[in-house]
Design a protein around this motif. Sequence first.
Motif: not given
Lengths: 254, 282
Positions: B157-176
């Motif tokens: 989720a941190r990775e997604a927050e920093q880059n918009g999406v993480n290496r799995f193409h998932i955004n932070k909102g999804f984790y929350e």
Amino acid sequence: MALIQANFYSVLLKRTVMFNLVLPVEQCGGPLRLVILLHDYGESCGSFLSGGDIRSLAEAHGAAVLMPNDENHFYVDAVRRGDPFSRHIGKEVPDFCRSLFPLSSRREDTVIAGLRVGGYGALRIGMEYAASIGHIVAADPALVLEELPQKTAKRDRYGLTRRDYAAIFGRLESASGGRNDPLYHAARILEQQRPAPGILLAGGGDSCGAFAAKLAQMGIRPRREAGTVRSRQDFLLLLDRELARLGWKLPVSS
Amino acid sequence: MAWLQIMFQSQCLRREVPLNILIPADSEGAAPGLDGFRTLYLLHGYGGDQTSYLLECPIKQISEEFGIAVVLPAGENDFYLDREEDGARCGEYVGRELVEFTRTLLPCLSRRREDTLIGGFSMGAYGSLINGLRYARTFGHVIVNSTSLCGFFQESAREAEQNGVNRFHINKGFYELVFGPLEAVEESDRNPLTLVRNMQKRGEEFPDLFLSAGYNDELCFAMRDLVQELRACGVQVTYREYPGTHETSVCNHSLREGLIRLFGDPPKEKSMFWVDNEPVKL
């Protein structure tokens, strides 16, 4: 409500085959009644799923609806390959379903029904397996056995030619009165003093009238409904009325 | 072998859902045992669906060899957790409703806890661990291969927050959405260790746990930690590592070994085509 597409290994046919089953799982207080629905020539076990409201039928009558696959075998035992399709559809598939799913095995809880070639199949199979089938609904049944010797290369009203029929029945001259004639099995039922299934014959014109008269002569009195059954929807409405007439709105236990 | 493709109306998910079931029976029947077939509820990973194991694993062979029915539900990408936001109860679906539905539809399935297994790979491993614990009265055995855990969710989720999406193409909102506030996930019932501690407080019986991972899988470090923490809590765990990374071949090994551990080696049938022979070069 569950819609099930099943693939299983048929020991009789020595290969994997498929069927569809609609099962009102919410009404599974006990074993469910069973309607075996036979499609027309050229169709498949999926045809009724797109051609009518099978779910409502199953829900309304608290019955599972089984749609086996005939694969253009005309619901008879294929002579050449030795594939016993009538036994497969009349016995093997229903027994397999009863072994897996919560279905009643009582003959009075089992209806076989079909339209056109499926209507013939319902009569042929319903009579042979009358020990486990209590009622037959045949709409516009393809009662062609007597006309087989006159068939030509021209497609008949069921879309089949003389060659097609020869591939299915073998010698066309001896089909009438043989094992693929529902009347043959009706005679066995009477001979062995077994209970005959109830029968509704709908539409079907002259051949159907003649068939009904022969049954009546033997002492089995089918119910007749005149008029034509134009579509799968018409057929399912007819079946709906017949199941209501049989009192199938009530659960099996009562 | 019977393969059932099913659509049914789920109350938990408030929609029609697909599932596949394999039953090791043909038209001459099978020997399901006195109490019915043992049943494995097998949950697919992230990005998969009810066909994943059919297409990627020899699951038909496993079902036939061990004489076990296999139920393959669709979990979308929901981590098999009940979701607050839209009320979709994805956890209760696999933990309760699916079991009840399959047992009603197929009276040939055993009702006994020791005959009822839940397992999976990756997201499905997480789902089977969480729901195997939450519904421990239903499931006697849990077979887990390479589950992601709280630390990994927080990091992703941190990775997604920093880059918009993480290496799995998932955004932070999804984790929350799936896990709730991520700073609280360790203490929440999204953490298997929280579930274990709560169960211990209530004096509940644990299912038999078989955990595994590929030792080239980055998730194996968290798996090792989990095993030690579970053991520190006094929970018995069997743990195995295999060569390989986060992949279905490792999941296959794990599944097979998990089943052999419980039910012994399956009987081997000799091929009708068997001939004693040596290879030649032509």
